[in-house]
Write a protein that holds these residues in place. Sequence first.
Motif, PDB file in Angstrom:
ATOM      1  N   MET A   1      -2.667  -1.626  18.072  1.00 48.43           N
ATOM      2  CA  MET A   1      -1.236  -2.216  18.958  1.00 48.43           C
ATOM      3  C   MET A   1      -0.426  -0.578  19.098  1.00 48.43           C
ATOM      4  O   MET A   1      -0.200  -0.043  18.539  1.00 48.43           O
ATOM      5  N   PHE A   2       0.412  -0.834  20.132  1.00 49.63           N
ATOM      6  CA  PHE A   2       1.342  -0.155  20.937  1.00 49.63           C
ATOM      7  C   PHE A   2       3.326  -0.738  20.287  1.00 49.63           C
ATOM      8  O   PHE A   2       3.279   0.401  20.169  1.00 49.63           O
ATOM      9  N   PHE A   3       3.675  -1.524  20.273  1.00 51.01           N
ATOM     10  CA  PHE A   3       4.390  -1.601  20.092  1.00 51.01           C
ATOM     11  C   PHE A   3       4.583  -1.876  18.583  1.00 51.01           C
ATOM     12  O   PHE A   3       3.842  -2.693  17.555  1.00 51.01           O
ATOM     13  N   ARG A   4       5.616  -1.495  17.735  1.00 55.27           N
ATOM     14  CA  ARG A   4       5.878  -1.898  16.085  1.00 55.27           C
ATOM     15  C   ARG A   4       7.054  -3.591  16.229  1.00 55.27           C
ATOM     16  O   ARG A   4       7.887  -2.809  16.993  1.00 55.27           O
ATOM     17  N   TRP A   5       6.651  -4.511  15.638  1.00 57.99           N
ATOM     18  CA  TRP A   5       7.603  -5.369  15.256  1.00 57.99           C
ATOM     19  C   TRP A   5       8.749  -4.730  14.910  1.00 57.99           C
ATOM     20  O   TRP A   5       9.815  -5.647  15.036  1.00 57.99           O
ATOM     21  N   ASP A   6       8.986  -4.308  13.897  1.00 60.36           N
ATOM     22  CA  ASP A   6       9.701  -3.719  12.753  1.00 60.36           C
ATOM     23  C   ASP A   6      10.400  -2.991  13.456  1.00 60.36           C
ATOM     24  O   ASP A   6      12.159  -3.016  13.331  1.00 60.36           O
ATOM     25  N   TRP A   7      10.579  -2.065  14.698  1.00 58.31           N
ATOM     26  CA  TRP A   7      10.789  -1.828  15.444  1.00 58.31           C
ATOM     27  C   TRP A   7      11.840  -2.370  16.597  1.00 58.31           C
ATOM     28  O   TRP A   7      13.333  -2.187  16.943  1.00 58.31           O
ATOM     29  N   LEU A   8      10.935  -3.733  17.262  1.00 59.96           N
ATOM     30  CA  LEU A   8      11.698  -4.151  18.590  1.00 59.96           C
ATOM     31  C   LEU A   8      11.845  -5.536  17.647  1.00 59.96           C
ATOM     32  O   LEU A   8      13.080  -5.769  19.237  1.00 59.96           O
ATOM     33  N   ARG A   9      11.630  -6.248  17.331  1.00 63.67           N
ATOM     34  CA  ARG A   9      12.029  -7.431  16.885  1.00 63.67           C
ATOM     35  C   ARG A   9      13.790  -7.750  16.750  1.00 63.67           C
ATOM     36  O   ARG A   9      14.215  -7.996  17.356  1.00 63.67           O
ATOM     37  N   PRO A  10      14.744  -6.333  16.190  1.00 64.67           N
ATOM     38  CA  PRO A  10      15.402  -6.539  16.084  1.00 64.67           C
ATOM     39  C   PRO A  10      16.360  -5.964  17.150  1.00 64.67           C
ATOM     40  O   PRO A  10      17.815  -6.170  17.803  1.00 64.67           O
ATOM     41  N   GLN A  11      16.006  -5.620  18.568  1.00 63.26           N
ATOM     42  CA  GLN A  11      16.310  -4.859  19.538  1.00 63.26           C
ATOM     43  C   GLN A  11      15.847  -6.471  20.361  1.00 63.26           C
ATOM     44  O   GLN A  11      16.901  -5.953  21.755  1.00 63.26           O
ATOM     45  N   LEU A  12      15.391  -7.321  20.083  1.00 62.88           N
ATOM     46  CA  LEU A  12      15.809  -8.548  21.309  1.00 62.88           C
ATOM     47  C   LEU A  12      17.195  -9.595  21.169  1.00 62.88           C
ATOM     48  O   LEU A  12      16.623 -10.601  20.914  1.00 62.88           O
ATOM     49  N   THR A  13      17.675  -8.988  21.781  1.00 64.67           N
ATOM     50  CA  THR A  13      19.083  -9.639  21.561  1.00 64.67           C
ATOM     51  C   THR A  13      18.687 -11.176  22.495  1.00 64.67           C
ATOM     52  O   THR A  13      19.252 -11.952  21.900  1.00 64.67           O
ATOM     53  N   ALA A  14      17.315 -11.475  22.957  1.00 64.89           N
ATOM     54  CA  ALA A  14      17.664 -12.696  24.209  1.00 64.89           C
ATOM     55  C   ALA A  14      16.327 -12.451  24.369  1.00 64.89           C
ATOM     56  O   ALA A  14      15.759 -11.976  24.687  1.00 64.89           O
ATOM     57  N   PRO A  15      15.805 -13.686  24.658  1.00 63.45           N
ATOM     58  CA  PRO A  15      14.170 -14.088  24.467  1.00 63.45           C
ATOM     59  C   PRO A  15      13.923 -13.420  25.841  1.00 63.45           C
ATOM     60  O   PRO A  15      13.576 -14.642  26.766  1.00 63.45           O
ATOM     61  N   ILE A  16      13.630 -12.404  26.545  1.00 62.88           N
ATOM     62  CA  ILE A  16      13.048 -11.846  27.397  1.00 62.88           C
ATOM     63  C   ILE A  16      12.123 -10.593  27.293  1.00 62.88           C
ATOM     64  O   ILE A  16      11.868  -9.906  26.832  1.00 62.88           O
TER      65      ILE A  16
END
Length: 288
Positions: A1-16
Amino acid sequence: MFFRWDWLRPQLTAPIVPTLGPVHPDALTLDIFEDILRAADTGDFLPYDKDQRWGGEKDEKVLREIVVHQPEHTLVPTLTRRGRGTVKVFAFGLRDSVVKEAAELATELAARHDVAGARVVRPLGPEIENPRGTRIQLKDFSASPCPAPDGPVRPVTAWPAAVQSAFAPFAESMAADGLAFLHTQMQAGRCGPVLATTIGDRIVGAIGPMEVRADAIGRPQLMPQYFAVLPEARGKGIGRILWRAAMHWGQSHGAAYQLLQTEVGGPSDRLCRSEGLASLGFSRMTHV
């Protein structure tokens, strides 16, 4: 896995999602971001990519080796060679400073890949004040019935021959809205039905193609359509009749939802807002 969901999820302000565009909030998962990285290696379409309707190879690809992924922001650059070429950097993060960093990266990558365009795409949540750019809207077909509209709307192929022959000049006059491209797809038999309405024997508005496909988590989605009404026929409710006919078709053919992108304050935006669609956020694109 490249992405960490605990980092990425709070950054996703819109589903793009880069290269895919808006997705249903339920499909906004770690897997979908990992999928776009894998597709960058192969050059293939993902099974649920809406763009696979139009070509045999994905044009826009993630520049995987340049992705920046940190606890407070993530930058995902993409490259397309269409036309004179464009680099886009998708800037995910809550701080406004992410835009400056993304702009610098976009400028650098455009020069490195010798393309003319450099853009920053900033997803923003639905709560922002004075929005600009593109609004992402959700039509949930489970929320309420979508009755057939009052008005003469039929698939182009169901109209008499004289009306069918009027589609070509209509499509050419609305080429800026994608109707000329759509007409070529229709002639080649590469798309679903296109709904049209008339005044006399003259086509004055159309929406299509009408197609339902599975999304990243297997839910049936009514795919995006091209949608146009002749300028001289606007202001008469024709756009609303066409849109309601499309929603009726989608619900009747088993779609769970549709995602729409509308220019904030534009006619389609006002129509969708008046029809009660849910706003999921915004996409603001900046030329750099």
